[in-house]
Design a protein around this motif. Structure first.
Motif, PDB file in Angstrom:
ATOM      1  N   GLN A 172     -10.181  12.361  -2.859  1.00 31.94           N
ATOM      2  CA  GLN A 172     -10.799  11.079  -3.194  1.00 31.94           C
ATOM      3  C   GLN A 172      -9.835   9.905  -3.038  1.00 31.94           C
ATOM      4  N   GLN A 230      -9.015   9.133   0.687  1.00 31.46           N
ATOM      5  CA  GLN A 230     -10.201   8.589   1.350  1.00 31.46           C
ATOM      6  C   GLN A 230     -10.434   7.145   0.937  1.00 31.46           C
ATOM      7  N   LYS A 231     -10.194   6.841  -0.329  1.00 32.66           N
ATOM      8  CA  LYS A 231     -10.333   5.467  -0.807  1.00 32.66           C
ATOM      9  C   LYS A 231      -9.313   4.557  -0.139  1.00 32.66           C
ATOM     10  N   ARG A 289      -8.019   4.950   2.808  1.00 31.65           N
ATOM     11  CA  ARG A 289      -8.456   4.739   4.192  1.00 31.65           C
ATOM     12  C   ARG A 289      -9.529   3.656   4.272  1.00 31.65           C
ATOM     13  N   GLU A 290     -10.484   3.734   3.333  1.00 30.08           N
ATOM     14  CA  GLU A 290     -11.594   2.783   3.363  1.00 30.08           C
ATOM     15  C   GLU A 290     -11.138   1.376   3.016  1.00 30.08           C
ATOM     16  N   GLU A 291     -10.234   1.250   2.041  1.00 27.88           N
ATOM     17  CA  GLU A 291      -9.798  -0.073   1.594  1.00 27.88           C
ATOM     18  C   GLU A 291      -8.855  -0.751   2.582  1.00 27.88           C
ATOM     19  N   THR A 292      -8.081   0.048   3.317  1.00 29.35           N
ATOM     20  CA  THR A 292      -7.072  -0.541   4.208  1.00 29.35           C
ATOM     21  C   THR A 292      -7.451  -0.508   5.679  1.00 29.35           C
ATOM     22  N   ASN A 293      -8.447   0.308   6.033  1.00 32.62           N
ATOM     23  CA  ASN A 293      -8.832   0.510   7.438  1.00 32.62           C
ATOM     24  C   ASN A 293      -7.701   1.100   8.265  1.00 32.62           C
ATOM     25  N   GLN A 325      -5.470   4.641   9.372  1.00 37.11           N
ATOM     26  CA  GLN A 325      -5.574   6.098   9.459  1.00 37.11           C
ATOM     27  C   GLN A 325      -4.397   6.699   8.688  1.00 37.11           C
TER      28      GLN A 325
END
Length: 463
Positions: free
Chosen positions: A133, A136-137, A139-143, A145
């Motif tokens: 979790q 993945q968070k 990755r989503e918040e920073t864009n 990889q």
């Protein structure tokens, strides 16, 4: 950054300090070192953090930059007047300098950069989170990889086989934001093993002003009860003994002694070449030693890694095989720290390094060895052989300092790998005797002999 933890003595690294290990591409090292180390000194002066820049190892295109400080949040970060510890500040400054001017480094687009860090296995969970979790968070918040890699580690990670690699790839601002958040999580979750990071990372390196390691004055204490303070502790002799093929001796010495003298000067180790008891076509002994403290960098390990290739024999000379074979003599009294109960330790080292590691005992030991010495033979690719020799030396060194428990960092869950037991086909020139070797200068140090158990019983085993 949310909290302030206890302050620790600047002379060492404690469990409450902050330590980051950033991987700098070799080609970019100059951007954080500068001429005569000027840039590195400036970073240290501006941030008040300590920084070590390890030498590049053969076959590795990255260098470990170890950044550490107390955890007190004294440095203002960015324009928001947020405060962070000195190591956090220095990490971001180092990253900015490394990626400046970079583009398409990892084959994505011209705006792509990367940040890579070594993370201890007991810290990695705070970056992944339950069921992935957290990562993945991020990755989503920073864009960006963000990946955690626990196999095929770079060669510069060889000292601590429990390390994992964190890799961040993306646009510059995305990578910097991801690095910021990762550094914050690591700050809040320090590794319980981080008091080993400095001694482990430096054990294969040397201190110098330019191109090598830039560092604080040597550590004076170690964490908790692992070693005594300098005012009561005494340095101990740590030595390694290569068996060097006769045809390689010239390369070890260099023209007029130029190469061996350079290694002596740069590493600080005593290096002796023993040819007095051998025929021209026989193997000879390369003896490396130094008096050192456990928590400091090791001149012996430094010199041995520099000399390994020149003291080793190529395997498959008539083919394209690039494997090498390294032979090291070890006192019988120390062999147990390499074998372990039921062969557990040597199996672990084989799994970690992917090298063939054999411990030859009894009548199969070359005649050049003393009566109370065994031989460790390491065979594999250059990468594997360097890793294996480092593992062997770190375990021997810990044993000499009665610090075997410090090697709990090395994982024990690697499967046993069956090894070939054939012995060398080289003819044995002399009957093995209990004697002291001669030398071009003097014989092997008496302290080395004192490490041996003169009553050690011979075992005809090959591990």
């Amino acid at each position: 950054m949310a909290n302030t933890r206890n302050i620790y003595d600047n002379n060492g690294v404690g469990s409450e300090d902050t330590v980051y290990r950033y991987l700098c591409p070799v080609r970019k090292a100059g951007s954080i070192i500068g001429k005569g180390g000027e840039i590195a000194k400036q970073i240290r002066s501006e941030t008040k953090a300590n920084m070590r820049i390890n030498e590049a190892l053969p076959g590795c295109d990255e260098r470990v930059v170890t950044i550490y400080s107390t955890s007190e949040e004294t440095n203002c970060i960015g324009d928001d007047e947020e405060f962070a510890c000195p190591a956090f500040d220095a990490l971001l400054k180092v990253h900015n300098m490394v990626v400046a001017g970079e583009g398409d480094t990892y084959g994505y687009d011209e705006y792509t950069v990367a940040a890579r860090m070594l993370v201890a296995s007991d810290q990695i969970g705070c970056l992944i989170g339950k069921g992935g979790q957290v990562i993945q968070k991020l990755r989503e918040e920073t864009n960006a990889q963000i990946r955690v890699i626990n196999d095929n580690l770079p060669l510069c990670a060889l000292a601590l086989s429990s390390d994992e690699l964190l890799q961040i790839i993306g646009e510059p601002l995305a990578v910097r934001e991801a690095l910021y958040q990762v550094a914050s999580l690591l700050y809040d979750n320090p590794s319980r093993f981080q008091h080993y990071f400095l001694s482990s990372s430096s054990s294969s390196l040397h201190q110098q002003q330019s191109g090598g390691m830039l560092m604080n004055p040597p550590l004076t204490i170690s964490h908790k009860n692992y070693s005594a303070s300098r005012d009561v502790a005494e340095p101990r002799e740590f030595s390694i003994c290569f068996i060097c093929p006769a045809e390689n001796v010239g390369g070890v010495i260099g023209k007029g002694g130029s190469f061996i003298n350079q290694i002596r000067q740069e590493s600080g180790a005593v290096i002796k070449v023993n040819t007095s008891e051998t025929d021209e076509d026989d193997d000879c002994i390369i003896f490396i030693s130094s008096k050192e403290f456990f928590e400091d960098h090791s001149p012996t390990v430094d010199a041995a890694l520099r000399l390994q290739m020149r003291c080793s024999e190529k395997v498959g000379k008539d083919s394209t095989d690039s494997a090498i074979s390294t032979r090291v003599l070890v006192p019988s009294s120390r062999v147990g720290c390499l074998i372990g109960k039921g062969g557990a330790i040597i199996s672990e080292m084989r799994g970690v390094t992917k090298a063939n590691i054999r411990i030859v005992q009894g009548e199969d030991v070359p005649q050049i060895a003393r009566e109370d010495e065994e031989m460790v033979q390491i065979t594999g690719s250059l990468d594997a052989a360097i890793k294996a020799l480092t593992q062997v030396m770190l375990r021997l060194r810990a044993s000499v300092f009665d610090m075997d428990r410090g090697l709990v960092l090395l994982p024990t869950f690697f499967p046993y790998i069956s090894q070939a037991t054939e012995t060398s086909s080289k003819p044995k020139q002399r009957k093995r005797e209990n004697h002291s070797h001669g030398s071009m200068e003097i014989g092997r140090n008496e302290d080395y002999a004192n490490q041996m158990n003169s009553n050690s019983h011979r075992r005809n085993h090959v591990y």
